[in-house]
Design a protein around this motif. Structure first.
Motif, PDB file in Angstrom:
ATOM      1  N   TRP A 181       7.447  45.541  59.780  1.00  7.46           N
ATOM      2  CA  TRP A 181       6.358  45.919  58.873  1.00  7.46           C
ATOM      3  C   TRP A 181       6.625  47.262  58.220  1.00  7.46           C
ATOM      4  CZ3 TRP A 181       3.000  50.069  58.979  1.00  7.46           C
ATOM      5  CH2 TRP A 181       1.902  49.985  58.130  1.00  7.46           C
ATOM      6  N   ALA A 182       7.115  48.238  58.996  1.00  4.65           N
ATOM      7  CA  ALA A 182       7.353  49.582  58.456  1.00  4.65           C
ATOM      8  C   ALA A 182       8.442  49.554  57.386  1.00  4.65           C
ATOM      9  CB  ALA A 182       7.744  50.532  59.597  1.00  4.65           C
ATOM     10  N   VAL A 183       9.550  48.857  57.690  1.00  2.00           N
ATOM     11  CA  VAL A 183      10.637  48.798  56.699  1.00  2.00           C
ATOM     12  C   VAL A 183      10.187  48.004  55.478  1.00  2.00           C
ATOM     13  CG1 VAL A 183      13.013  48.036  56.301  1.00  2.00           C
ATOM     14  CG2 VAL A 183      12.369  49.027  58.517  1.00  2.00           C
ATOM     15  N   PHE A 184       9.435  46.920  55.747  1.00  2.00           N
ATOM     16  CA  PHE A 184       8.941  46.120  54.634  1.00  2.00           C
ATOM     17  C   PHE A 184       8.005  46.921  53.730  1.00  2.00           C
ATOM     18  CE2 PHE A 184       5.651  43.274  52.913  1.00  2.00           C
ATOM     19  CZ  PHE A 184       6.435  42.473  52.117  1.00  2.00           C
ATOM     20  N   GLN A 185       7.188  47.780  54.308  1.00  2.00           N
ATOM     21  CA  GLN A 185       6.271  48.607  53.522  1.00  2.00           C
ATOM     22  C   GLN A 185       7.040  49.584  52.629  1.00  2.00           C
ATOM     23  OE1 GLN A 185       2.956  48.416  53.099  1.00  2.00           O
ATOM     24  NE2 GLN A 185       3.043  46.539  54.359  1.00  2.00           N
ATOM     25  N   THR A 202      18.675  52.775  65.825  1.00  4.09           N
ATOM     26  CA  THR A 202      19.906  52.275  66.446  1.00  4.09           C
ATOM     27  C   THR A 202      20.536  51.174  65.602  1.00  4.09           C
ATOM     28  OG1 THR A 202      18.630  50.690  67.763  1.00  4.09           O
ATOM     29  CG2 THR A 202      19.067  52.820  68.771  1.00  4.09           C
ATOM     30  N   VAL A 203      19.782  50.669  64.611  1.00  9.03           N
ATOM     31  CA  VAL A 203      20.333  49.677  63.671  1.00  9.03           C
ATOM     32  C   VAL A 203      21.062  50.448  62.561  1.00  9.03           C
ATOM     33  CG1 VAL A 203      19.824  47.756  62.127  1.00  9.03           C
ATOM     34  CG2 VAL A 203      18.427  48.125  64.196  1.00  9.03           C
ATOM     35  N   PRO A 204      22.372  50.281  62.447  1.00  5.34           N
ATOM     36  CA  PRO A 204      23.129  51.116  61.486  1.00  5.34           C
ATOM     37  C   PRO A 204      22.637  50.987  60.043  1.00  5.34           C
ATOM     38  CG  PRO A 204      24.603  49.976  62.992  1.00  5.34           C
ATOM     39  CD  PRO A 204      23.250  49.408  63.228  1.00  5.34           C
ATOM     40  N   GLU A 205      22.349  49.777  59.598  1.00  5.90           N
ATOM     41  CA  GLU A 205      21.935  49.582  58.216  1.00  5.90           C
ATOM     42  C   GLU A 205      20.626  50.305  57.923  1.00  5.90           C
ATOM     43  OE1 GLU A 205      22.933  47.371  60.262  1.00  5.90           O
ATOM     44  OE2 GLU A 205      24.544  46.178  59.370  1.00  5.90           O
ATOM     45  N   VAL A 206      19.715  50.266  58.879  1.00  7.19           N
ATOM     46  CA  VAL A 206      18.429  50.939  58.669  1.00  7.19           C
ATOM     47  C   VAL A 206      18.624  52.437  58.617  1.00  7.19           C
ATOM     48  CG1 VAL A 206      16.140  51.318  59.637  1.00  7.19           C
ATOM     49  CG2 VAL A 206      17.175  49.045  59.751  1.00  7.19           C
ATOM     50  N   ALA A 207      19.396  52.929  59.564  1.00 10.40           N
ATOM     51  CA  ALA A 207      19.618  54.379  59.590  1.00 10.40           C
ATOM     52  C   ALA A 207      20.301  54.852  58.307  1.00 10.40           C
ATOM     53  CB  ALA A 207      20.459  54.749  60.830  1.00 10.40           C
ATOM     54  N   GLU A 208      21.296  54.094  57.841  1.00 10.03           N
ATOM     55  CA  GLU A 208      22.012  54.465  56.618  1.00 10.03           C
ATOM     56  C   GLU A 208      21.096  54.384  55.395  1.00 10.03           C
ATOM     57  OE1 GLU A 208      25.083  55.805  54.308  1.00 10.03           O
ATOM     58  OE2 GLU A 208      24.915  55.702  56.501  1.00 10.03           O
ATOM     59  N   THR A 209      20.241  53.362  55.354  1.00 17.25           N
ATOM     60  CA  THR A 209      19.332  53.203  54.220  1.00 17.25           C
ATOM     61  C   THR A 209      18.340  54.358  54.164  1.00 17.25           C
ATOM     62  OG1 THR A 209      19.530  50.804  54.310  1.00 17.25           O
ATOM     63  CG2 THR A 209      17.613  51.713  53.174  1.00 17.25           C
ATOM     64  N   ILE A 210      17.782  54.717  55.297  1.00 18.22           N
ATOM     65  CA  ILE A 210      16.823  55.829  55.326  1.00 18.22           C
ATOM     66  C   ILE A 210      17.513  57.129  54.928  1.00 18.22           C
ATOM     67  CG2 ILE A 210      15.274  57.166  56.791  1.00 18.22           C
ATOM     68  CD1 ILE A 210      14.296  54.354  56.114  1.00 18.22           C
ATOM     69  N   LYS A 211      18.748  57.298  55.361  1.00 11.62           N
ATOM     70  CA  LYS A 211      19.476  58.504  54.996  1.00 11.62           C
ATOM     71  C   LYS A 211      19.737  58.565  53.491  1.00 11.62           C
ATOM     72  CE  LYS A 211      23.610  61.140  56.171  1.00 11.62           C
ATOM     73  NZ  LYS A 211      24.867  61.155  56.982  1.00 11.62           N
ATOM     74  N   GLN A 212      20.115  57.421  52.908  1.00  9.78           N
ATOM     75  CA  GLN A 212      20.331  57.364  51.455  1.00  9.78           C
ATOM     76  C   GLN A 212      19.037  57.619  50.695  1.00  9.78           C
ATOM     77  OE1 GLN A 212      22.168  53.644  50.488  1.00  9.78           O
ATOM     78  NE2 GLN A 212      24.071  54.083  51.628  1.00  9.78           N
ATOM     79  N   LEU A 250      17.762  48.456  50.641  1.00 10.47           N
ATOM     80  CA  LEU A 250      16.465  48.196  51.287  1.00 10.47           C
ATOM     81  C   LEU A 250      16.331  46.728  51.678  1.00 10.47           C
ATOM     82  CD1 LEU A 250      13.954  50.359  49.208  1.00 10.47           C
ATOM     83  CD2 LEU A 250      14.466  50.542  51.644  1.00 10.47           C
ATOM     84  N   GLN A 251      16.846  45.836  50.792  1.00 12.18           N
ATOM     85  CA  GLN A 251      16.778  44.419  51.123  1.00 12.18           C
ATOM     86  C   GLN A 251      17.612  44.117  52.368  1.00 12.18           C
ATOM     87  OE1 GLN A 251      14.872  42.207  49.551  1.00 12.18           O
ATOM     88  NE2 GLN A 251      15.513  40.571  51.001  1.00 12.18           N
ATOM     89  N   GLN A 252      18.774  44.729  52.454  1.00 11.06           N
ATOM     90  CA  GLN A 252      19.622  44.532  53.626  1.00 11.06           C
ATOM     91  C   GLN A 252      18.987  45.122  54.885  1.00 11.06           C
ATOM     92  OE1 GLN A 252      22.324  42.721  53.515  1.00 11.06           O
ATOM     93  NE2 GLN A 252      22.870  42.984  55.678  1.00 11.06           N
ATOM     94  N   ALA A 253      18.318  46.243  54.746  1.00 10.14           N
ATOM     95  CA  ALA A 253      17.667  46.891  55.882  1.00 10.14           C
ATOM     96  C   ALA A 253      16.546  46.028  56.434  1.00 10.14           C
ATOM     97  CB  ALA A 253      17.137  48.272  55.474  1.00 10.14           C
ATOM     98  N   VAL A 254      15.804  45.380  55.504  1.00 15.93           N
ATOM     99  CA  VAL A 254      14.712  44.499  55.962  1.00 15.93           C
ATOM    100  C   VAL A 254      15.276  43.323  56.761  1.00 15.93           C
ATOM    101  CG1 VAL A 254      12.918  42.925  55.177  1.00 15.93           C
ATOM    102  CG2 VAL A 254      13.143  45.182  54.118  1.00 15.93           C
ATOM    103  N   ARG A 314      18.184  43.161  58.382  1.00 15.80           N
ATOM    104  CA  ARG A 314      18.750  43.633  59.645  1.00 15.80           C
ATOM    105  C   ARG A 314      17.645  44.016  60.630  1.00 15.80           C
ATOM    106  NH1 ARG A 314      22.687  42.242  61.845  1.00 15.80           N
ATOM    107  NH2 ARG A 314      23.012  44.240  62.916  1.00 15.80           N
ATOM    108  N   THR A 315      16.574  44.576  60.109  1.00 14.68           N
ATOM    109  CA  THR A 315      15.458  44.937  61.001  1.00 14.68           C
ATOM    110  C   THR A 315      14.801  43.700  61.582  1.00 14.68           C
ATOM    111  OG1 THR A 315      15.035  46.934  59.703  1.00 14.68           O
ATOM    112  CG2 THR A 315      13.270  46.153  61.141  1.00 14.68           C
ATOM    113  N   THR A 316      14.680  42.665  60.747  1.00 15.64           N
ATOM    114  CA  THR A 316      14.092  41.416  61.246  1.00 15.64           C
ATOM    115  C   THR A 316      14.944  40.826  62.364  1.00 15.64           C
ATOM    116  OG1 THR A 316      13.137  40.986  59.057  1.00 15.64           O
ATOM    117  CG2 THR A 316      13.290  39.129  60.586  1.00 15.64           C
ATOM    118  N   ASN A 317      16.270  40.818  62.179  1.00 12.32           N
ATOM    119  CA  ASN A 317      17.163  40.300  63.227  1.00 12.32           C
ATOM    120  C   ASN A 317      17.088  41.145  64.496  1.00 12.32           C
ATOM    121  OD1 ASN A 317      18.002  38.287  61.457  1.00 12.32           O
ATOM    122  ND2 ASN A 317      19.752  39.469  60.715  1.00 12.32           N
ATOM    123  N   PHE A 318      17.079  42.468  64.286  1.00  5.76           N
ATOM    124  CA  PHE A 318      17.029  43.368  65.439  1.00  5.76           C
ATOM    125  C   PHE A 318      15.760  43.159  66.245  1.00  5.76           C
ATOM    126  CE2 PHE A 318      15.300  47.397  67.067  1.00  5.76           C
ATOM    127  CZ  PHE A 318      16.233  47.687  68.040  1.00  5.76           C
TER     128      PHE A 318
END
Length: 506
Positions: A51-55, A109-119, A155-159, A161-165
């Motif tokens: 939900w947070a990443v989706f928002q 701990t999910v690399p894609e999420v961490a990288e997306t937030i950093k970008q 962001l689409q990739q992060a969503v 990856r977050t769903t899978n995680f």
């Protein structure tokens, strides 16, 4: 031995109780800890991550949509620009909330999420710097749109990856929760079993205590009945022996009376033979020489016989008094010779016309510890039974032997008779209560079991029937020797041995 068993039983019962209580306490602690873990954050499913990443992605799309709508308009107003910038600020705040919010650390701990937030953070810094230098509203919106566009795919990739995680995370979390629930279930069932065992144990303990109390009351009642039966048996024995005792007293009383009549007549003859014709002269005795010789010889003999008769009566009275004296609960030194003396004295008249009673002491132990009168009561019962057994055989003259021996630990009083003996089919029952072979009106029939109980309880000994004696019957009284450290000095009159006892039989 019984005290050791009782001590071990109490200690084992106490240990079991303590172990059960400790288990219950441990069960409570573990259950509380597992419940606390179930309430922990692991139990909260992590859909809020998605939900947070989706928002963040949604707000990103809202900003893009508003920019595209604003640029397509003719005449861009300040309100439209401000509204777009407000939506952008909401996007920034959601990015920072995802970065700094409580509970979202695991998400990084999910690399894609961490990288997306950093970008996103880097792009926000660039956008803020660019917007600060542009004053034209349309250029601001175009710059904002251009700088945000590269983040769309990330962001689409992060969503995704977050769903899978979250799916994997929740699956693992559910497995842990299931394990905790299983452990809690096992603990619950084990706790129920333990509580049931504890309850059963407590009930059994209460039952044992109740049974012990009932047994103690029963033992006290049995002891009271035995004591009453022993007193009754004692009084019955006195009643049975009363005729013989009266005869034993009457015989010396008769010759005492005859001797006193003789002494009275002799004294009257002496007084009548005194001659006092002249008061100034000594009195003269007018008796024949033969009369004087007769009085001189017979008077001392009459006096000696009277003294002997009085001693005999006093001896019988002492025996009755000892036997009939109430028994106390005190354990004290008991003279074996005195108890035998009392038994022989009270049974002499019943025995003397039926059998010869011989007493032999082959032991230097003259005292045992016990309660007074009960040993003589047992001996009287055995002697009377022996005389009755001999009389039933029709013998002209029987034999009763009373032999006292000892070994390292015990004193044995053996009473033997040459009667018919005890039939083989009743040997195992003669010491049972309410079993008797006597006819109605001949004694109580309970002498042997009562006497055996008295010997066992009052002397810690036993009364048994010898199995290997074939000339009649032999009953053996076993009495433990007293503690040598607690033994007192034996009186000199108790050391005379068989001579005193055998003198009673003459």
């Amino acid at each position: 031995m019984q005290q050791i068993k009782s001590f071990l039983f109490k200690q084992s019962g106490r240990a079991i109780f303590i172990a059960l209580v400790l288990f219950v306490v441990l069960y409570g602690v573990l259950s509380t800890e597992i419940v606390r873990q179930l309430d922990d954050e692991r139990f909260k499913y992590r859909e809020n991550f998605v939900w947070a990443v989706f928002q963040v992605q949604r707000q990103f799309l809202v900003v893009q949509r508003d920019i595209e709508a604003a640029i397509g308009r003719i005449g861009l107003s300040d309100d439209v620009v401000d509204r777009v910038l407000l939506e952008y600020e909401i996007l920034v705040s959601r990015v920072y909330l995802l970065r700094d919010g409580d509970g979202f650390e695991v998400l990084f701990t999910v690399p894609e999420v961490a990288e997306t937030i950093k970008q996103l953070e880097l792009q926000i810094d660039k956008i803020d710097a660019a917007l600060a230098t542009i004053t034209d509203p349309e250029k601001k919106l175009r710059a904002l749109y251009r700088l945000l566009e590269p983040m769309n795919d990330s962001l689409q990739q992060a969503v995704v990856r977050t769903t899978n995680f979250v799916s994997v995370y929740n699956a693992n979390n559910i497995s842990v929760v299931k394990t905790d629930i299983q452990i809690l279930s096992y603990l619950f069932f084990v706790g129920v079993i333990v509580m049931a065992v504890l309850g059963t144990f407590m009930i059994r303990q209460r039952q044992k205590i109740f049974a012990a109390d009932i047994a103690a009351q029963k033992a006290r009642q049995e002891q009271e009945v035995i004591e009453e039966a022993a007193d009754y048996a004692k009084m019955h024995a006195l009643g049975t022996l009363a005729g013989g005792v009266a005869h034993e007293i009457n015989t010396p009383a008769q010759y005492i009376q005859n001797n006193l009549e003789f002494l009275s007549d002799s004294f009257a003859d002496l007084v009548g033979a005194i001659d006092r014709k002249n008061p100034d002269e000594p009195a003269r005795l007018n008796l024949d020489k033969d009369k004087i010789d007769f009085i001189t010889e017979e008077v001392p003999m009459a006096i000696d016989e009277s003294i002997q008769g009085l001693n005999r009566i006093a001896e019988i009275v002492r025996g009755i008094r000892k036997f009939a004296h109430p028994t106390t609960d005190a354990v004290e030194p008991i003279s074996i010779t005195e108890e035998i003396d009392t038994a022989v004295t009270l049974t002499r008249n019943q025995v003397k016309h039926i059998a010869d009673l011989d007493v032999v002491m082959q032991s230097d132990v003259t005292e045992v510890s016990g309660r007074r009168n009960h040993l003589s009561q047992a001996l009287i019962n055995l002697i009377v039974n022996a005389s009755q057994a001999i009389r039933e055989t029709g013998q002209r003259r029987g034999r009763i032997d009373l032999l006292v021996t000892s070994d390292e630990d015990n004193v044995y009083i053996r009473l033997r008779d040459n009667g018919a003996g005890v039939p083989e089919n009743i040997r195992e029952r003669i010491f049972d209560y309410f079993f008797t072979t006597k006819e109605r009106g001949v004694g109580t029939g309970q002498g042997l079991p009562i006497c055996r109980k008295l010997i066992q309880d009052d002397f810690n000994g036993d009364l048994t029937l010898s199995a290997d004696y074939t000339d009649g019957a032999e009953f053996v009284i076993r009495l433990p020797k007293p503690d040598q450290n607690a033994a007192t000095d034996t009186n000199a009159d108790l050391l005379e041995g068989p001579s005193d006892l055998n003198s009673l039989l003459r």
